[in-house]
Design a protein around this motif. Structure first.
Motif, short mmCIF file in Angstrom:
data_model
loop_
_atom_site.label_atom_id
_atom_site.label_comp_id
_atom_site.label_asym_id
_atom_site.label_seq_id
_atom_site.Cartn_x
_atom_site.Cartn_y
_atom_site.Cartn_z
N VAL A 244 18.06 4.24 40.28
CA VAL A 244 18.91 3.38 41.12
C VAL A 244 19.94 4.22 41.89
CG1 VAL A 244 20.67 1.56 41.08
CG2 VAL A 244 18.61 1.33 39.69
N ILE B 251 15.25 -3.56 49.14
CA ILE B 251 15.98 -3.54 47.86
C ILE B 251 16.47 -4.94 47.50
CG2 ILE B 251 18.07 -2.70 46.72
CD1 ILE B 251 17.75 -0.11 48.35
N ILE C 185 20.25 4.60 45.97
CA ILE C 185 21.50 4.26 46.66
C ILE C 185 22.00 5.43 47.50
CG2 ILE C 185 23.97 3.80 46.28
CD1 ILE C 185 23.18 2.04 43.94
N GLU D 12 15.38 -7.10 44.25
CA GLU D 12 16.36 -7.62 43.29
C GLU D 12 16.14 -9.11 43.04
OE1 GLU D 12 20.02 -4.55 44.36
OE2 GLU D 12 20.00 -6.59 45.16
#
Length: 219
Positions: free
Chosen positions: A59, A92, A63, A96
């Motif tokens: 993650v 993304i 990012i 999610e």
């Protein structure tokens, strides 16, 4: 007016992504720390790589890459980088939402899988040193014993178990913690999604503003 708006949007998006990048660095660093000091992956013999440390590393890396594209795209006024930043953020966000839906739908099956994995790891407690260390760490940290209680340990519980006879199991205690903090987890999740939507909006707006400024200047 168009040029001043372009500059404002450019620097807003740049500092937004710079902060985003630093957050990615922190998540990556924390993931590396967990990977080095806490190896809970051995508790799930079928998926030993699926640990919190590995997840945070992935993650954090994603990012950092996305934020870097946003920074470079905004400061260089590069439409290709801006659209790449927008598309990645959109992917993304969709991932999610999909993950949240799958977790909600398959929560009972996930609970069964976790319980089975923990039960299997208990049977390997005395034969595998890494499994023993992982169980001792989690029982000491959460002040819990076994999966559902001390009865999960055949014979005498390990010394890492609390001496309280009414102590809860680690799986039970983890679920209780999650349910008691569900509101805060939900608020954090919504805030993250809002930040992503704002980033996408800034990128699209800046992209449109670049086109308008180019037309005004006759480029």
């Amino acid at each position: 007016m168009g040029i001043s708006s372009l500059k404002l949007l450019k620097y807003v998006l740049f500092f937004f992504n710079l902060l985003f990048w630093f957050c990615g660095c922190c998540i990556l660093g924390f993931g590396i720390y967990l990977l080095i000091h806490n190896d809970f992956g051995v508790l799930f013999h079928k998926l030993p790589s699926l640990t919190l440390g590995n997840v945070l590393i992935i993650v954090g890396s994603i990012i950092m890459v996305v934020a870097f594209l946003g920074c470079m795209g905004s400061i260089k006024e590069n439409k290709c980088l801006l659209m790449s930043f927008f598309v990645l953020l959109l992917i993304i966000l969709l991932a999610e939402v999909t993950l949240a839906i799958l977790l909600f739908v398959y929560e009972p099956k996930l609970n069964v899988y976790v319980a089975e994995g923990l039960t299997d790891s208990i049977h390997r407690y005395h034969s595998d040193n890494s499994t023993k260390a992982a169980w001792d760490s989690i029982q000491t940290f959460l002040q819990c014993c076994g999966i559902n209680g001390t009865s999960d340990w055949h014979g005498r519980p390990p010394t890492s178990c609390p001496t309280d006879s009414q102590v809860k199991g680690c799986f039970v205690k983890a679920k209780l913690w999650f349910h008691s903090n569900f509101l805060y987890i939900g608020i954090i999740t919504i805030c993250v999604c809002v930040i992503q939507v704002l980033g996408m909006s800034f990128a699209l707006t800046l992209n449109c503003q670049i086109d308008k400024t180019s037309q005004v200047l006759g480029l």
